[in-house]
Design a protein around this motif. Structure first.
Motif, PDB file in Angstrom:
ATOM      1  N   PRO A 229      -3.266  84.223   0.785  1.00 25.97           N
ATOM      2  CA  PRO A 229      -2.745  85.102   1.774  1.00 25.97           C
ATOM      3  C   PRO A 229      -1.669  85.963   1.289  1.00 25.97           C
ATOM      4  N   ALA A 230      -1.677  87.240   2.089  1.00 28.70           N
ATOM      5  CA  ALA A 230      -1.095  88.199   1.500  1.00 28.70           C
ATOM      6  C   ALA A 230       0.381  87.906   1.528  1.00 28.70           C
ATOM      7  N   ALA A 231       1.104  87.532   2.699  1.00 31.32           N
ATOM      8  CA  ALA A 231       2.400  87.053   2.510  1.00 31.32           C
ATOM      9  C   ALA A 231       2.948  86.442   1.463  1.00 31.32           C
ATOM     10  N   ASP A 263      -5.881  90.419   3.402  1.00 29.54           N
ATOM     11  CA  ASP A 263      -6.178  89.246   3.228  1.00 29.54           C
ATOM     12  C   ASP A 263      -7.383  88.618   4.179  1.00 29.54           C
ATOM     13  N   GLY A 264      -7.869  89.980   4.829  1.00 28.88           N
ATOM     14  CA  GLY A 264      -8.710  89.783   5.931  1.00 28.88           C
ATOM     15  C   GLY A 264     -10.202  89.500   5.644  1.00 28.88           C
ATOM     16  N   TYR A 265     -10.577  89.141   4.504  1.00 27.59           N
ATOM     17  CA  TYR A 265     -11.738  88.765   4.010  1.00 27.59           C
ATOM     18  C   TYR A 265     -12.080  87.581   3.336  1.00 27.59           C
ATOM     19  N   CYS A 266     -11.052  86.623   3.275  1.00 30.82           N
ATOM     20  CA  CYS A 266     -11.022  85.498   2.475  1.00 30.82           C
ATOM     21  C   CYS A 266     -10.923  84.198   3.400  1.00 30.82           C
ATOM     22  N   ALA A 267     -11.210  84.482   4.448  1.00 34.07           N
ATOM     23  CA  ALA A 267     -10.816  83.099   5.521  1.00 34.07           C
ATOM     24  C   ALA A 267     -12.125  82.058   5.048  1.00 34.07           C
ATOM     25  N   ALA A 268     -13.207  82.314   4.602  1.00 37.54           N
ATOM     26  CA  ALA A 268     -14.197  81.495   4.449  1.00 37.54           C
ATOM     27  C   ALA A 268     -13.691  80.456   3.154  1.00 37.54           C
ATOM     28  N   GLY A 269     -13.093  81.009   2.320  1.00 38.78           N
ATOM     29  CA  GLY A 269     -12.642  80.223   1.021  1.00 38.78           C
ATOM     30  C   GLY A 269     -13.184  80.858  -0.190  1.00 38.78           C
ATOM     31  N   TYR A 270     -12.484  80.453  -1.211  1.00 44.02           N
ATOM     32  CA  TYR A 270     -12.870  80.734  -2.587  1.00 44.02           C
ATOM     33  C   TYR A 270     -14.363  80.514  -2.790  1.00 44.02           C
ATOM     34  N   ALA A 271     -15.098  81.422  -3.248  1.00 41.33           N
ATOM     35  CA  ALA A 271     -16.629  81.060  -3.704  1.00 41.33           C
ATOM     36  C   ALA A 271     -17.289  80.754  -2.440  1.00 41.33           C
ATOM     37  N   VAL A 272     -17.034  80.840  -1.476  1.00 44.54           N
ATOM     38  CA  VAL A 272     -17.819  80.490  -0.155  1.00 44.54           C
ATOM     39  C   VAL A 272     -18.686  81.781   0.289  1.00 44.54           C
TER      40      VAL A 272
END
Ligand SMILES: Cc1ncc(COP(=O)(O)O)c(C=O)c1O
Length: 341
Positions: A229-231, A263-272
């Motif tokens: 998350p960017a913050a 951080d708008g493109y990582c919601a699915a999770g790492y390596a998903v």
């Protein structure tokens, strides 16, 4: 008139071992750019840095492994996930320098996967000793245990931090920005540099390198977050960049508005792997014959494609996408990438 002090003088005095094939080329992406209707896309081929299929860690390892040699180490330890590009490049760099590589690799339950594929296959071929762990990043307890066990038998380990991201490692991307600045006609030739960001060293190095190379603040240096998350992440990048500056004798921290993390493109999770990464991989492969990976560069490219479609860049602007590697992982994701029915 007195000569200007060289902003890279302290940088040039750092110990460094040549491991990477430099400079990496910058190539235009004409067919992909035309398909999108602009901007003019270019790619910096840091997937061609050389160490056993290349990638961004090779640049960092030129500084980290130089420090390992200076410390009198006879082996290196580092950590990552099962498909860690960083671990694979560390194993390759260690092999080049005649050091043993010990890799702490995460897998669920600390159990090795059934298939030793992708980067893991390469780590085995490169002769690394693998220590499986169920501990998550930054793997501190397992790293400490492996280090202690090696010292107990008289070995002299050097611990390369997870992701190669500390003040020394990020110097690889100070070097990269300096290199990129020599490959263009004007300091603001590219309106934006876009890259995958995860442990922060690449982004911190790009920021510090841009500062030293005199790249104007109007040039956007945009990290597409793979998993953070960017913050919480942006302050870490700021600290890393300031640590790097201090190593060069400078009191400098990047201004908050220069640390761009999407951080708008990582919601699915790492390596998903989602349809976004699949589309990005497909487009670059089919228009340009260049491969990106689903975890890092495919996710970052997917973010860039979305930003372009949402009008974040003018048609006539030039945008540089940094290909930071990762393609060695592709075959480990075959089932996610190719329809089976
Ligand atoms: C292929 C690839 N690209 C980008 C990154 C992100 O770089 P950093 O960890 O320096 O943020 C990594 C990190 O593992 C990577 O393997």
């Amino acid at each position: 008139m007195s000569a200007q002090p060289d902003p890279f003088a302290a940088f040039d005095r750092l110990p460094r071992v040549p491991l990477a094939l430099l400079p990496t080329p910058i190539q235009p992406l004409p067919r992909l750019s035309a398909h999108l209707g602009g901007p003019a896309l270019y790619i910096k081929r840091d997937d061609q840095t050389g160490l056993a299929t290349g990638g961004n860690k090779t640049r960092k390892l030129e500084f980290l492994l130089a420090a390992a040699l200076e410390s009198g180490a006879d082996c290196v330890i580092t950590a990552g996930s099962t498909q860690s590009n960083h671990a694979r490049q560390t194993a390759a760099g260690a092999a080049v320098l005649g050091l043993d590589a010990h890799l702490v690799l995460y897998a669920p339950g600390g159990q090795p996967p059934a298939e030793p594929d992708g980067n893991l296959l390469l780590c085995h071929l490169l002769g690394a000793t693998i220590h499986w762990t169920g501990e998550r990043a930054p793997y501190a307890a397992t790293l400490a245990r492996v280090e202690e066990s090696l010292r107990a038998v008289g070995r002299r380990p050097y611990v390369v931090p997870y992701g190669g991201s500390n003040a020394l490692g990020l110097m690889g991307y100070v070097a990269a920005m300096r290199e990129a600045a020599t490959q263009v006609e004007t300091p603001n030739w590219f309106a934006a540099h876009v890259f995958a960001t995860s442990s922060g060293g690449t982004q911190a190095g790009i920021l510090l390198g841009a500062h030293l190379a005199g790249i104007p603040a109007s040039v956007r240096l945009l990290g597409i977050s793979v998993d953070q998350p960017a913050a919480a992440f942006a302050p870490r990048v700021a600290t890393l960049a300031a640590d790097g500056a201090r190593l060069l004798g400078l009191d400098w921290t990047p201004p908050a508005e220069a640390i761009l993390v999407d951080d708008g493109y990582c919601a699915a999770g790492y390596a998903v792997v989602t349809e976004r990464e699949r589309e990005a991989i497909r487009l670059l492969a089919r228009f340009e014959g260049i491969l990106v990976d689903p975890v890092y560069t495919g996710r970052a490219l997917a973010g860039l494609l979305d930003l372009i479609r949402r009008g974040a860049f003018a048609r006539e602007q030039r945008v540089l996408f940094w290909h930071t590697g990762g393609t060695a992982a592709l075959n480990a994701f075959a089932r996610d990438l190719v329809p089976t029915s």
